[in-house]
Scaffold this motif. Structure first.
Motif, mmCIF file in Angstrom:
data_model
loop_
_atom_site.group_PDB
_atom_site.id
_atom_site.type_symbol
_atom_site.label_atom_id
_atom_site.label_comp_id
_atom_site.label_asym_id
_atom_site.label_seq_id
_atom_site.Cartn_x
_atom_site.Cartn_y
_atom_site.Cartn_z
ATOM 1 N N ALA A 1 0.834 -1.204 0.000
ATOM 2 C CA ALA A 1 0.000 0.000 0.000
ATOM 3 C C ALA A 1 0.866 1.251 0.000
ATOM 4 O O ALA A 1 0.604 2.202 -0.747
ATOM 5 C CB ALA A 1 -0.933 -0.008 1.204
ATOM 6 N N ALA A 2 1.911 1.274 0.818
ATOM 7 C CA ALA A 2 2.802 2.442 0.885
ATOM 8 C C ALA A 2 3.458 2.712 -0.463
ATOM 9 O O ALA A 2 3.595 3.869 -0.877
ATOM 10 C CB ALA A 2 3.867 2.224 1.965
ATOM 11 N N LYS B 1 -0.099 -0.838 14.892
ATOM 12 C CA LYS B 1 1.322 -0.926 15.253
ATOM 13 C C LYS B 1 2.168 -1.079 13.989
ATOM 14 O O LYS B 1 3.176 -0.396 13.803
ATOM 15 C CB LYS B 1 1.547 -2.106 16.193
ATOM 16 N N GLN B 2 1.750 -1.972 13.091
ATOM 17 C CA GLN B 2 2.514 -2.212 11.871
ATOM 18 C C GLN B 2 2.377 -1.044 10.878
ATOM 19 O O GLN B 2 3.315 -0.767 10.118
ATOM 20 C CB GLN B 2 2.117 -3.549 11.264
ATOM 21 N N TYR B 3 1.259 -0.351 10.889
ATOM 22 C CA TYR B 3 1.072 0.862 10.089
ATOM 23 C C TYR B 3 2.133 1.890 10.480
ATOM 24 O O TYR B 3 2.784 2.488 9.622
ATOM 25 C CB TYR B 3 -0.354 1.369 10.340
ATOM 26 N N ALA B 4 2.346 2.064 11.783
ATOM 27 C CA ALA B 4 3.359 3.006 12.270
ATOM 28 C C ALA B 4 4.775 2.492 11.995
ATOM 29 O O ALA B 4 5.645 3.269 11.589
ATOM 30 C CB ALA B 4 3.171 3.256 13.762
ATOM 31 N N GLU B 5 5.011 1.203 12.206
ATOM 32 C CA GLU B 5 6.344 0.634 11.958
ATOM 33 C C GLU B 5 6.770 0.822 10.504
ATOM 34 O O GLU B 5 7.957 0.987 10.215
ATOM 35 C CB GLU B 5 6.373 -0.851 12.308
ATOM 36 N N ARG B 6 5.842 0.773 9.580
ATOM 37 C CA ARG B 6 6.140 0.948 8.157
ATOM 38 C C ARG B 6 6.250 2.430 7.792
ATOM 39 O O ARG B 6 6.534 2.777 6.660
ATOM 40 C CB ARG B 6 5.051 0.308 7.291
ATOM 41 N N GLY B 7 5.932 3.321 8.738
ATOM 42 C CA GLY B 7 6.063 4.762 8.513
ATOM 43 C C GLY B 7 4.949 5.387 7.707
ATOM 44 O O GLY B 7 5.095 6.515 7.237
ATOM 45 N N LEU B 8 3.824 4.694 7.547
ATOM 46 C CA LEU B 8 2.734 5.259 6.758
ATOM 47 C C LEU B 8 2.156 6.509 7.417
ATOM 48 O O LEU B 8 1.762 7.446 6.728
ATOM 49 C CB LEU B 8 1.648 4.216 6.507
ATOM 50 N N ALA C 1 4.475 9.303 6.643
ATOM 51 C CA ALA C 1 4.463 9.617 5.209
ATOM 52 C C ALA C 1 3.219 10.416 4.812
ATOM 53 O O ALA C 1 3.067 10.790 3.654
ATOM 54 C CB ALA C 1 4.534 8.329 4.389
ATOM 55 N N GLY C 2 2.325 10.654 5.777
ATOM 56 C CA GLY C 2 1.118 11.430 5.491
ATOM 57 C C GLY C 2 -0.002 10.629 4.860
ATOM 58 O O GLY C 2 -0.945 11.197 4.333
ATOM 59 N N ILE C 3 0.098 9.301 4.907
ATOM 60 C CA ILE C 3 -0.971 8.450 4.376
ATOM 61 C C ILE C 3 -1.993 8.264 5.484
ATOM 62 O O ILE C 3 -1.760 7.569 6.468
ATOM 63 C CB ILE C 3 -0.416 7.105 3.875
ATOM 64 N N LYS C 4 -3.125 8.926 5.333
ATOM 65 C CA LYS C 4 -4.182 8.908 6.344
ATOM 66 C C LYS C 4 -4.846 7.534 6.402
ATOM 67 O O LYS C 4 -4.979 6.867 5.387
ATOM 68 C CB LYS C 4 -5.212 9.981 6.016
ATOM 69 N N LEU C 5 -5.248 7.143 7.587
ATOM 70 C CA LEU C 5 -5.974 5.890 7.770
ATOM 71 C C LEU C 5 -7.446 6.214 7.985
ATOM 72 O O LEU C 5 -7.783 7.012 8.862
ATOM 73 C CB LEU C 5 -5.430 5.113 8.967
#
Length: 180
Positions: free
Chosen positions: A83-84, A105-112, A115-119
């Motif tokens: 996705a990133a 947790k994994q969303y943050a670990e991947r830096g999304l 990176a400004g990718i909103k959830l």
């Protein structure tokens, strides 16, 4: 109108698509144009994605990639990386409520988040009982859901108090679905 008493049937036949449409409207009104969806690969995931995608497209948005994850999936990392790499404005996410903490947790670990990718998504991913354990990655996530134990009304306060007394824990959306 919900005609069944089962919280599973009520949630999948009415409220999950309703919550997904609300988020599609919000996304379109808030400058989100390009979305990657990540949903669990079972009927509720398909319902959430279909409802979001149809409404978002009607408002001029585009779901550029649809990623299905196994239902019982403890590792979202490869799906999040995919996705990133697509560089969307946002991720539309539906995972069952118990998986939200791991996902965030994994969303943050991947830096999304950085990176400004909103959830965005229906509220299952940010269930009230999981929020405290999600850390700062959840700040800025936007979800819509049918229930929060923090809803400020006399009826809800009475329900929460009675539920806690009977069960020794706070109710969530599944509890209120069963109560309804």
């Amino acid at each position: 109108i919900i005609t069944e008493r089962s919280p599973y049937i009520a949630r999948t036949s009415f409220t999950l698509p309703q919550s997904s449409v609300i988020i599609a409207d919000w996304a379109a009104k808030n400058g989100i144009k390009k979305v990657v969806s990540i949903v669990s690969d079972y009927a509720p995931g398909a319902d959430a994605e279909k409802s979001f995608k149809e409404r978002f497209a009607a408002a001029g948005g585009q779901v550029t990639e649809s990623i299905k994850v196994p239902l019982a999936n403890p590792d979202f990392a490869p799906f999040l990386q995919r996705a990133a790499d697509a560089k969307p404005d946002a991720l539309f996410v539906f995972v069952p409520a118990g998986q939200g903490g791991t996902f965030m947790k994994q969303y943050a670990e991947r830096g999304l988040d950085k990176a400004g990718i909103k959830l965005i998504g229906p509220g299952d991913v940010t269930d009230d009982d999981l929020l405290n354990g999600m850390g700062d990655a959840v700040v800025g996530a936007v979800t819509a859901h049918l229930y929060s134990a923090d809803h400020n009304s006399a009826k809800n306060k009475a329900f929460v108090e009675a539920f806690k007394k009977a069960n020794n824990y706070r109710p969530n959306f599944m509890a209120v679905g069963g109560y309804h």
